[in-house]
Design a protein around this motif. Structure first.
Motif, PDB file in Angstrom:
ATOM      1  N   SER A 234       1.041  -1.175  -0.010  1.00 31.82           N
ATOM      2  CA  SER A 234      -0.047   0.085   0.037  1.00 31.82           C
ATOM      3  C   SER A 234       1.029   1.321  -0.030  1.00 31.82           C
ATOM      4  CB  SER A 234      -0.840  -0.048   1.374  1.00 31.82           C
ATOM      5  OG  SER A 234      -0.156   0.287   2.404  1.00 31.82           O
ATOM      6  N   VAL A 235       0.259   2.364  -0.222  1.00 33.13           N
ATOM      7  CA  VAL A 235       1.152   3.628  -0.284  1.00 33.13           C
ATOM      8  C   VAL A 235       1.829   3.853   0.987  1.00 33.13           C
ATOM      9  CG1 VAL A 235       1.004   6.142  -0.851  1.00 33.13           C
ATOM     10  CG2 VAL A 235      -0.184   4.585  -1.971  1.00 33.13           C
ATOM     11  N   SER A 236       1.059   3.804   2.171  1.00 29.86           N
ATOM     12  CA  SER A 236       1.623   3.988   3.518  1.00 29.86           C
ATOM     13  C   SER A 236       2.711   2.820   3.842  1.00 29.86           C
ATOM     14  CB  SER A 236       0.457   3.917   4.463  1.00 29.86           C
ATOM     15  OG  SER A 236      -0.179   2.636   4.424  1.00 29.86           O
TER      16      SER A 236
ATOM     17  N   ASN B  41       6.763   3.760  -9.045  1.00 31.26           N
ATOM     18  CA  ASN B  41       5.568   3.805  -9.152  1.00 31.26           C
ATOM     19  C   ASN B  41       4.585   4.907  -8.541  1.00 31.26           C
ATOM     20  OD1 ASN B  41       3.235   2.001 -10.154  1.00 31.26           O
ATOM     21  ND2 ASN B  41       2.811   1.516  -8.094  1.00 31.26           N
ATOM     22  N   PHE B  42       4.748   5.066  -7.283  1.00 32.34           N
ATOM     23  CA  PHE B  42       3.780   5.926  -6.680  1.00 32.34           C
ATOM     24  C   PHE B  42       4.186   7.408  -6.743  1.00 32.34           C
ATOM     25  CE2 PHE B  42       3.942   2.052  -4.361  1.00 32.34           C
ATOM     26  CZ  PHE B  42       2.778   1.668  -4.254  1.00 32.34           C
ATOM     27  N   LEU B  43       4.016   7.861  -7.745  1.00 30.88           N
ATOM     28  CA  LEU B  43       4.152   9.267  -8.394  1.00 30.88           C
ATOM     29  C   LEU B  43       3.427  10.367  -7.262  1.00 30.88           C
ATOM     30  CD1 LEU B  43       5.851  10.833 -10.301  1.00 30.88           C
ATOM     31  CD2 LEU B  43       3.922  10.801 -11.946  1.00 30.88           C
ATOM     32  N   ASP B  44       2.566  10.141  -6.796  1.00 30.32           N
ATOM     33  CA  ASP B  44       1.867  11.183  -5.937  1.00 30.32           C
ATOM     34  C   ASP B  44       2.792  11.134  -4.663  1.00 30.32           C
ATOM     35  OD1 ASP B  44      -0.096  11.954  -7.517  1.00 30.32           O
ATOM     36  OD2 ASP B  44      -1.362  10.683  -6.549  1.00 30.32           O
TER      37      ASP B  44
ATOM     38  N   LYS C  94      13.454  13.611  -5.775  1.00 29.06           N
ATOM     39  CA  LYS C  94      13.744  13.929  -7.100  1.00 29.06           C
ATOM     40  C   LYS C  94      13.968  12.837  -8.185  1.00 29.06           C
ATOM     41  CE  LYS C  94      13.759  18.264  -5.591  1.00 29.06           C
ATOM     42  NZ  LYS C  94      12.613  19.221  -6.202  1.00 29.06           N
ATOM     43  N   PHE C  95      13.907  11.558  -7.860  1.00 26.02           N
ATOM     44  CA  PHE C  95      14.330  10.521  -8.572  1.00 26.02           C
ATOM     45  C   PHE C  95      13.054   9.453  -8.325  1.00 26.02           C
ATOM     46  CE2 PHE C  95      18.256  12.318  -6.971  1.00 26.02           C
ATOM     47  CZ  PHE C  95      19.007  12.770  -7.746  1.00 26.02           C
ATOM     48  N   VAL C  96      12.487   9.373  -9.946  1.00 23.54           N
ATOM     49  CA  VAL C  96      11.534   8.407  -9.844  1.00 23.54           C
ATOM     50  C   VAL C  96      11.720   7.378 -10.905  1.00 23.54           C
ATOM     51  CG1 VAL C  96       9.747   9.805  -8.729  1.00 23.54           C
ATOM     52  CG2 VAL C  96      10.127  10.084 -11.295  1.00 23.54           C
ATOM     53  N   TRP C  97      11.120   6.371 -10.863  1.00 20.21           N
ATOM     54  CA  TRP C  97      11.282   5.252 -11.955  1.00 20.21           C
ATOM     55  C   TRP C  97       9.852   4.685 -12.106  1.00 20.21           C
ATOM     56  CZ3 TRP C  97      16.320   2.894 -13.136  1.00 20.21           C
ATOM     57  CH2 TRP C  97      16.238   1.859 -14.084  1.00 20.21           C
TER      58      TRP C  97
ATOM     59  N   ASN D 194      -1.376   7.921 -17.075  1.00 17.68           N
ATOM     60  CA  ASN D 194      -2.429   8.327 -16.303  1.00 17.68           C
ATOM     61  C   ASN D 194      -2.075   9.557 -15.517  1.00 17.68           C
ATOM     62  OD1 ASN D 194      -4.830   7.647 -14.814  1.00 17.68           O
ATOM     63  ND2 ASN D 194      -3.495   7.684 -12.902  1.00 17.68           N
ATOM     64  N   PHE D 195      -0.869  10.108 -15.147  1.00 20.24           N
ATOM     65  CA  PHE D 195      -0.411  11.237 -14.398  1.00 20.24           C
ATOM     66  C   PHE D 195      -0.943  12.309 -15.741  1.00 20.24           C
ATOM     67  CE2 PHE D 195       2.623  14.623 -14.273  1.00 20.24           C
ATOM     68  CZ  PHE D 195       2.086  15.162 -13.141  1.00 20.24           C
ATOM     69  N   ARG D 196      -0.437  12.283 -16.745  1.00 22.02           N
ATOM     70  CA  ARG D 196      -0.515  13.240 -17.841  1.00 22.02           C
ATOM     71  C   ARG D 196      -2.122  13.433 -18.050  1.00 22.02           C
ATOM     72  NH1 ARG D 196       3.398  16.702 -18.012  1.00 22.02           N
ATOM     73  NH2 ARG D 196       5.288  15.997 -18.969  1.00 22.02           N
TER      74      ARG D 196
END
Length: 201
Positions: free
Chosen positions: A41-43, A67-70, A78-81, A89-91
């Protein structure tokens, strides 16, 4: 060349074992870590990410939030994959600016996906899966041509993933990849220092 290890909680058996594995990889000289635990889960992911970030910061190793962009926005990491679908979906649903991130690596499995990822804001690509791998035993590998074909229109950073080992990684680099990403063997090695040395050019 960067050697990037992808986490797998299932292969390690427990969160404590995963943290210990990441610590040993960092100590051995791994370039980067991706905390890829989409089943949490996000938490749960946030709690584990904070603990792993402390480990990586201690050794000066870059950690990618996966994965969890939010959550990445919230933590100002600063670093996401990202899987391509997450970026799409974000766009479609957000007006937030991706320029807040320093590095956005997006996974692609074809030249069309690579072009789409770049158009949506990726500034690095992860191409997979290159060679046969137990993780995707029923799927035909994309082969080195995927790297070569993407390199024809993209001069930026390319990571290669899937079935890469110390015997074949040079082929990946010769095809045009800059870096390699490894999951299973990185998570299962009993000798992290030897594992890293085997990929030295």
């Amino acid at each position: 060349m960067k050697i990037t290890a992808i986490s797998n909680l299932e292969l390690c058996g427990s969160k404590e074992a995963l943290k210990e594995k990441i610590s040993r990889l960092c100590e051995a000289g791994i370039s980067e870590i991706i905390l890829r635990e989409k089943n949490l889960s996000v938490s749960e992911y946030c709690a584990l990410f904070c603990e792993v970030l402390q480990i990586c910061n201690h050794f000066g190793v870059r950690l990618f939030l996966h994965n969890f962009l939010d959550l990445a926005f919230k933590m100002e990491h600063k670093f996401v994959w990202l899987p391509l679908g997450v970026l799409q979906n974000f766009r479609q649903n957000s007006t937030r600016n991706l320029s807040e991130f320093e590095k956005i690596v997006v996974s692609a499995h074809s030249t069309d996906e690579a072009k789409l990822a770049l158009n949506l804001g990726a500034n690095a690509l992860c191409l997979s899966h290159i060679f046969q791998t137990d993780c995707k035993a029923n799927l035909e590998p994309k082969g080195l041509d995927l790297i070569r074909n993407v390199r024809e229109f993209w001069g930026g950073e390319i990571y290669a993933l899937g079935g890469i080992n110390s015997a074949n990684f040079r082929l990946v680099l010769e095809a045009g990849a800059d870096n390699i990403a490894i999951m299973s063997s990185a998570m299962q090695t009993q000798n992290e220092a030897k594992f890293i040395v085997n990929f030295k050019i």
